[in-house]
Design a protein around this motif. Structure first.
Motif, PDB file in Angstrom:
ATOM      1  N   TYR A  56      52.498  33.419 -50.205  1.00 25.30           N
ATOM      2  CA  TYR A  56      51.279  32.918 -50.835  1.00 25.30           C
ATOM      3  C   TYR A  56      50.457  32.004 -49.939  1.00 25.30           C
ATOM      4  O   TYR A  56      49.386  31.545 -50.348  1.00 25.30           O
ATOM      5  CB  TYR A  56      51.629  32.178 -52.133  1.00 25.30           C
ATOM      6  CG  TYR A  56      52.272  33.083 -53.143  1.00 25.30           C
ATOM      7  CD1 TYR A  56      51.533  34.049 -53.814  1.00 25.30           C
ATOM      8  CD2 TYR A  56      53.639  32.997 -53.410  1.00 25.30           C
ATOM      9  CE1 TYR A  56      52.126  34.896 -54.733  1.00 25.30           C
ATOM     10  CE2 TYR A  56      54.240  33.839 -54.326  1.00 25.30           C
ATOM     11  CZ  TYR A  56      53.485  34.773 -54.984  1.00 25.30           C
ATOM     12  OH  TYR A  56      54.070  35.608 -55.885  1.00 25.30           O
ATOM     13  N   GLY A  57      50.923  31.731 -48.724  1.00 23.85           N
ATOM     14  CA  GLY A  57      50.210  30.850 -47.800  1.00 23.85           C
ATOM     15  C   GLY A  57      48.754  31.221 -47.586  1.00 23.85           C
ATOM     16  O   GLY A  57      47.873  30.361 -47.694  1.00 23.85           O
ATOM     17  N   PRO A  58      48.449  32.488 -47.288  1.00 26.09           N
ATOM     18  CA  PRO A  58      47.041  32.859 -47.099  1.00 26.09           C
ATOM     19  C   PRO A  58      46.188  32.596 -48.354  1.00 26.09           C
ATOM     20  O   PRO A  58      45.045  32.153 -48.255  1.00 26.09           O
ATOM     21  CB  PRO A  58      47.106  34.359 -46.780  1.00 26.09           C
ATOM     22  CG  PRO A  58      48.476  34.555 -46.207  1.00 26.09           C
ATOM     23  CD  PRO A  58      49.347  33.593 -46.947  1.00 26.09           C
ATOM     24  N   LEU A  62      42.310  26.124 -50.578  1.00 25.30           N
ATOM     25  CA  LEU A  62      42.094  24.818 -49.974  1.00 25.30           C
ATOM     26  C   LEU A  62      40.802  24.776 -49.159  1.00 25.30           C
ATOM     27  O   LEU A  62      40.090  23.776 -49.162  1.00 25.30           O
ATOM     28  CB  LEU A  62      43.282  24.438 -49.092  1.00 25.30           C
ATOM     29  CG  LEU A  62      44.578  24.128 -49.844  1.00 25.30           C
ATOM     30  CD1 LEU A  62      45.734  23.972 -48.866  1.00 25.30           C
ATOM     31  CD2 LEU A  62      44.423  22.878 -50.695  1.00 25.30           C
ATOM     32  N   LYS A  63      40.513  25.868 -48.485  1.00 28.40           N
ATOM     33  CA  LYS A  63      39.276  25.941 -47.706  1.00 28.40           C
ATOM     34  C   LYS A  63      38.060  25.860 -48.626  1.00 28.40           C
ATOM     35  O   LYS A  63      37.095  25.155 -48.339  1.00 28.40           O
ATOM     36  CB  LYS A  63      39.245  27.231 -46.883  1.00 28.40           C
ATOM     37  CG  LYS A  63      38.078  27.348 -45.949  1.00 28.40           C
ATOM     38  CD  LYS A  63      38.165  28.601 -45.117  1.00 28.40           C
ATOM     39  CE  LYS A  63      36.970  28.694 -44.193  1.00 28.40           C
ATOM     40  NZ  LYS A  63      37.006  29.917 -43.393  1.00 28.40           N
TER      41      LYS A  63
END
Length: 148
Positions: free
Chosen positions: A135-137, A143-144
């Motif tokens: 799920y990092g991407p 967040l971006k």
């Protein structure tokens, strides 16, 4: 407290107590969330499932009654026992540090269950790592957008 301990013998005199059932109450006390009441049904279901596999020959209805009494007792005790609150806080601090890839020392009071605590931390770290990879991407995108 012994009044909430798992006691099959009190329900059915033919059942011998097992080490697993004897230790389950203490284990639930330490691992229960800080406010376990909202998780009562989940704790009950998962504990009964575990007991069915660990205590062969005991019918599920009997285990459900015994486990329900134990889980309810753990919930009551968790709200007022300062030792359990302290142990839980130490364990959660340890798990938090492990999840941040730190190498924390074993929390005080867990020397007798060192192996289980370390294994719990290692397993949790694997879960956190998996979550970051999968799920990092997605998290990075959110967040971006939030920082823009």
């Amino acid at each position: 407290s012994t009044q909430h301990a798992l006691k099959l013998g009190s329900l059915h005199p033919g059942y011998a107590e097992t080490p697993f059932l004897s230790s389950l109450h203490s284990t639930l006390q330490i691992l229960a969330p800080e406010d376990p009441a909202p998780y009562r049904d989940l704790l009950l279901h998962k504990t009964v499932d575990l007991c069915v596999t660990k205590v062969p020959g005991v019918d599920r209805d009997t285990l459900e009654r015994v486990v329900q009494s134990t889980v309810d007792g753990v919930i009551q005790e968790s709200e007022s026992d300062p030792v359990l609150v302290l142990l839980r806080r130490r364990l959660m601090g340890y798990i938090t540090e492990v999840s941040m890839n730190k190498k924390p020392g074993l929390p005080k009071g867990f020397e007798l269950v060192r192996e289980q605590v370390v294994k719990c931390g290692e397993t949790y770290l694997k879960l956190v790592d998996f979550n970051r990879r999968v799920y990092g991407p997605h998290y990075a995108k959110i967040l971006k957008e939030m920082s823009s």
